[in-house]
Enzyme design. Structure first.
Site, short mmCIF file in Angstrom:
data_model
loop_
_atom_site.label_atom_id
_atom_site.label_comp_id
_atom_site.label_asym_id
_atom_site.label_seq_id
_atom_site.Cartn_x
_atom_site.Cartn_y
_atom_site.Cartn_z
N ALA A 92 0.85 -1.45 0.16
CA ALA A 92 0.17 -0.01 0.08
C ALA A 92 0.93 1.52 -0.54
CB ALA A 92 -0.83 0.23 1.52
N GLY A 135 0.41 -4.81 1.21
CA GLY A 135 -0.51 -4.79 0.32
C GLY A 135 -0.27 -5.61 -0.93
N GLU A 138 -0.01 -9.28 0.03
CA GLU A 138 -1.97 -9.65 0.17
C GLU A 138 -2.49 -9.24 -1.23
OE1 GLU A 138 -2.07 -5.89 3.10
OE2 GLU A 138 -2.54 -7.12 4.54
#
Ligand SMILES: CCC/C=C/C(=O)SCCNC(=O)CCNC(=O)[C@H](O)C(C)(C)COP(=O)([O-])OP(=O)([O-])OC[C@H]1O[C@@H](n2cnc3c(N)ncnc32)[C@H](O)[C@@H]1OP(=O)([O-])[O-]
Length: 284
Positions: A92, A135, A138
């Site tokens: 992220a 992220g 993920e």
């Protein structure tokens, strides 16, 4: 080396595969194309190379729109999500998160948009070269299948910046690789390479970096050649293994199996086998 798309006037050539120009509207932070010999595989390439494909709000928004367009497109049977040679995604966007506080993340439903990836009904194949961190790891795990290039690294380094995973790093990773390795990765930020990702079950195949996208396209074409209706049911059945107890999951699988007997494609598939011919799917 990662094989770049070579543009011609009317078509792209991706390795040996012909890909037609997308009709989708232009995006800034992703590239979207149809690939495969029949143009029935959607390819989404994260394209924010200067920030190692850090997953900022705009990128995730564009990704959600592109996934939805492919999901709604009857001609597309599978979707590939990839980055570049150096990074699938380095997480992220840290710079975008620095000044957020609890109230804004909670009230602003921060990260809710990310579920669009795991909510996609068509199979999504992640192709990871380089970094898949935080992220990024993920995001890969939200996909249904992960193929890795030999230079891939996976990690959950959120702990190093004073936070924890927020989109599956403590959940999906643990289910994929087991508690010990997941705990080590989550508590230290230690990364695993493509080889360990393969042996631990995080990815299903590892290929040389410059071949892995084409291998994923072949896989996507193989999936796209099946009945789209039955593929969607099958994906739902496998995903239930993540969300239900074994007893519930087995029950759900059997019910879906029974449901295939309400489809023309089930009859067609079995008839084609018995008549020694190729099935013709109607997705009905
Ligand atoms: C979703 C749920 C919760 C998830 C949380 C997270 O994911 S937390 C995140 C978990 N992830 C991490 O903690 C990994 C953070 N990243 C790293 O540790 C390193 O970048 C590296 C080891 C991946 C590559 O090192 P390298 O020396 O090869 O390259 P380099 O370092 O020079 O980077 C090049 C440029 O990209 C930029 N940029 C990179 N990543 C991010 C990012 N996430 N954000 C923003 N920007 C990022 C970097 O600032 C630089 O820009 P600059 O300064 O030129 O304008």
């Amino acid at each position: 080396m990662f094989r770049a798309l070579t543009s011609t006037r009317s078509a792209f050539v991706y390795g040996a595969q012909v890909a037609r120009l997308s009709t989708a509207k232009a995006h800034e932070m992703i590239h979207v194309e149809r690939v495969g010999l029949n143009g029935n595989v959607g390819l989404i390439k994260l394209n924010r190379p200067k920030a190692l494909n850090a997953l900022c709000g705009q990128l995730m928004s564009e990704l959600r729109v592109a996934l939805r367009e492919f999901d709604d497109d009857d001609k597309i049977g599978a979707i590939i999500l990839t980055g570049n040679e150096k990074a699938f995604a380095a997480g992220a966007d840290i710079k975008e998160m620095i000044n957020k506080d609890f109230a804004s993340t909670y009230s602003g439903r921060f990260l809710e948009e990310w579920t669009a990836v795991s909510d996609t009904r068509k199979p999504v194949i992640a192709v990871v070269n380089g970094y898949a961190l935080g992220g990024g790891c993920e995001l890969a795990m939200m996909c249904d299948i992960i193929y890795a290039g030999e230079n891939a690294f996976f990690g959950q380094p959120e702990i190093n910046i004073g936070t924890i995973p927020g989109a599956g790093g403590s959940q999906r990773l643990t289910r994929a690789v087991g508690k010990s390795l997941s705990m080590e990765m989550n508590l230290t930020g230690n990364r695993i390479d493509a080889k360990q990702a393969l042996t631990s079950g995080l990815v299903s195949k590892v290929y040389p970096t410059d071949e892995v996208v084409n291998k994923a396209i072949e896989l996507g074409e193989k999936i796209a050649a099946q009945s789209p209706l039955i593929v969607a049911m099958c994906k739902e059945a496998v995903n239930s293994a993540y969300e239900m107890t074994l007893r519930e999951g087995l029950h759900f699988e059997r019910r879906l199996f029974h449901n295939t007997f309400a489809t023309k494609d089930r009859k067609e598939g079995m008839s084609a086998f018995a008549e020694k011919r190729k099935p013709t799917w109607t997705s009905s």
